[in-house]
Design an enzyme around this catalytic site. Structure first.
Site, short mmCIF file in Angstrom:
data_model
loop_
_atom_site.label_atom_id
_atom_site.label_comp_id
_atom_site.label_asym_id
_atom_site.label_seq_id
_atom_site.Cartn_x
_atom_site.Cartn_y
_atom_site.Cartn_z
CE LYS A 85 -1.03 -0.40 4.95
NZ LYS A 85 0.08 -1.28 5.29
N GLY A 145 2.01 -4.74 -10.01
CA GLY A 145 1.73 -3.42 -9.42
C GLY A 145 3.00 -2.63 -9.18
CB ILE A 201 3.82 -16.73 -4.69
CG1 ILE A 201 2.50 -16.05 -4.34
CG2 ILE A 201 4.90 -16.45 -3.66
CD1 ILE A 201 1.78 -16.70 -3.16
CG ASP A 202 -0.01 -14.25 -7.38
OD1 ASP A 202 -0.12 -15.05 -6.45
OD2 ASP A 202 -0.27 -13.04 -7.28
CG MET A 220 -2.53 -16.85 -1.67
SD MET A 220 -1.12 -15.94 -0.99
CE MET A 220 -1.88 -15.22 0.47
NE ARG A 260 -4.51 -9.75 -7.04
CZ ARG A 260 -5.29 -9.43 -6.00
NH1 ARG A 260 -4.96 -9.79 -4.77
NH2 ARG A 260 -6.39 -8.74 -6.16
CD GLU A 278 -5.73 -15.30 -3.97
OE1 GLU A 278 -5.86 -15.22 -2.73
OE2 GLU A 278 -4.86 -14.67 -4.60
CG HIS A 314 -0.39 -14.43 4.07
ND1 HIS A 314 -1.74 -14.39 4.33
CD2 HIS A 314 -0.12 -13.35 3.29
CE1 HIS A 314 -2.26 -13.32 3.75
NE2 HIS A 314 -1.30 -12.67 3.12
CD GLN A 328 -0.85 -20.71 -1.04
OE1 GLN A 328 -1.12 -21.02 -2.19
NE2 GLN A 328 -1.69 -20.01 -0.31
O1 F6P Z 1 0.32 -11.40 -5.21
C1 F6P Z 1 0.74 -12.25 -4.20
C2 F6P Z 1 -0.36 -12.56 -3.25
O2 F6P Z 1 0.12 -13.48 -2.31
C3 F6P Z 1 -1.65 -13.07 -3.92
O3 F6P Z 1 -1.56 -14.42 -4.27
C4 F6P Z 1 -2.67 -12.76 -2.85
O4 F6P Z 1 -3.97 -12.57 -3.40
C5 F6P Z 1 -2.16 -11.49 -2.26
O5 F6P Z 1 -0.78 -11.41 -2.55
C6 F6P Z 1 -2.37 -11.40 -0.77
O6 F6P Z 1 -1.99 -10.15 -0.35
P1 F6P Z 1 -1.82 -9.74 1.18
O7 F6P Z 1 -0.48 -10.21 1.64
O8 F6P Z 1 -1.94 -8.27 1.19
O9 F6P Z 1 -2.91 -10.42 1.95
#
Ligand code: F6P
Length: 364
Positions: free
Chosen positions: A77, A120, A142-143, A185, A187, A238, A288, A290
């Site tokens: 953020k 991003g 990781i995605d 995870m 996205r 997800e 997390h 993962q």
């Molecule tokens: O982009 C990496 C990731 O781990 C995604 O797989 C997941 O949707 C997102 O980040 C989770 O983000 P945060 O750590 O903010 O919960």
């Protein structure tokens, strides 16, 4: 030999196993060229409050390639073009503080920025490149959803962890004749679900690229039941979507975050399966786990290679680019070709064909 090059490095977005290996390689490859590297803490925060800058010397990075997380911190953020700020009245809004970042970057006499991040973070780095900062990006997530590289670092570790979790679910599911639904995870891309579900012998894999029909999922589970297999494993990405529906999210999360927080589809699918089949069903979210802990050997290796290649690209003054793995080489691709180029699972891919041929359902 160039003397006195001063590299700034930051890590942005969600952490991924391999970040420290990239940092180690950048620092050592630069040090061996008699250059200096400075770690910008927490994305761009260190270029707003410059007390948050660390001089990274070889002693600080000695064998950190095996460590999870990032020694310089990260945030998802901290976009300086849309930074959350709170006024005197306690109201929070978004402000563009990017000029301050550029001013501090120049004042501190950095020659370039190595920005390690996903889609991003690379977009933010590109915006800084357009504002005059010489940038080189390293693809992290990781995605595995960046189109401009064959693979991103962090993905192999995430898949290994998810596969191990699925392996473990088999015995408990079998003992209780249960359906276990595990949400992973990824996205909007199904790479983690597909690779771990296939490797872990799931019965059903639901990915965003193939919208699912819950009736088809239940039919597949009940067909297994008729063959005498009284338990089932369902792996859900997800970002998986029911046909004609939309993904399930938890809103925007913290202020300043650019993307919705995905999650909840595993629970949704588990409830429907229990209702429609009458089977004892449980769901879990791997979350997390993962992203935490040591990178696999593969991730360490490509992270070290990404880091060293980034320094080579600094040497070649190849700015405005991202390091891309095009086996067996590391190449430079222009950032314009990276941004928004999201890599989804091709639905005709060999892995999808293999999964179907060995009896895995995608709920379609
Ligand atoms: O982009 C990496 C990731 O781990 C995604 O797989 C997941 O949707 C997102 O980040 C989770 O983000 P945060 O750590 O903010 O919960």
């Amino acid at each position: 030999m160039d003397k006195g090059i001063k590299i700034a490095i930051n890590t942005g977005g969600g952490d991924a196993p391999g970040l420290n290996a990239v940092i180690e390689a950048v620092v050592m490859a630069a040090y061996n060229r008699h250059w200096e590297v400075y770690g910008i803490k927490n994305g761009y925060a260190g270029l707003l409050d410059t007390d948050e800058i660390i001089h990274l010397t070889p002693d600080k990075v000695r064998h950190i390639s095996n460590l999870g997380g990032t020694i310089i911190g990260t945030t998802n953020k901290g976009n300086p073009f849309k930074m959350p700020v709170t006024n005197m009245a306690g109201e929070t809004g978004l402000r563009d503080v990017s000029d301050k970042v550029v001013e501090n970057f120049k004042r501190l006499c950095f020659d370039c920025l190595i920005a390690v991040g996903g889609d991003g973070s690379i977009k933010i780095a590109y915006d800084f490149y357009k504002k005059g900062i010489p940038v080189i990006c390293v693809p992290k997530t990781i995605d595995n959803d960046l189109g401009a590289t064959v693979i991103t670092f962090g993905f192999d570790t995430a898949v290994s962890i998810a596969t191990e979790a699925i392996d473990r679910l088999h015995s408990t599911a079998k003992s209780h004749d249960r359906v276990m639904v595990v949400e992973v995870m990824g996205r909007s891309a199904g790479w983690i679900a597909l690779n771990s579900g296939l490797s872990g012998a799931a019965d059903v894999i639901l990915i965003p690229e193939i919208p699912f029909d819950i009736n088809r999922v239940c039919e597949h589970i009940m067909a297994g039941e008729l063959r005498g297999q009284r338990y089932a494993i369902v792996v859900v990405a997800e970002g998986a979507v029911p046909a004609g529906g939309t993904f399930i999210d938890k809103g925007m999360g913290e202020i300043g975050r650019q993307e919705v927080v995905l999650g909840g589809v595993g629970e949704f699918v588990a409830k429907k399966i229990a209702e429609k089949t009458g089977k004892d069903t449980r769901s879990l979210v791997l979350g997390h786990l993962q992203r935490g802990g040591s990178p696999t050997t593969f991730d360490r290796l490509i992270s070290l290679r990404f880091g060293a290649a980034a320094v080579r690209m600094v040497e070649a003054k190849n700015f405005g680019t991202m390091v891309s793995l095009e086996p067996p080489e590391m190449k430079a691709v222009p950032l314009e070709d990276v941004i928004g180029n999201i890599k989804h699972v091709p639905i005709e891919s060999d892995s999808i064909k293999t999964a179907r041929e060995i009896g895995i359902s995608f709920g379609d």
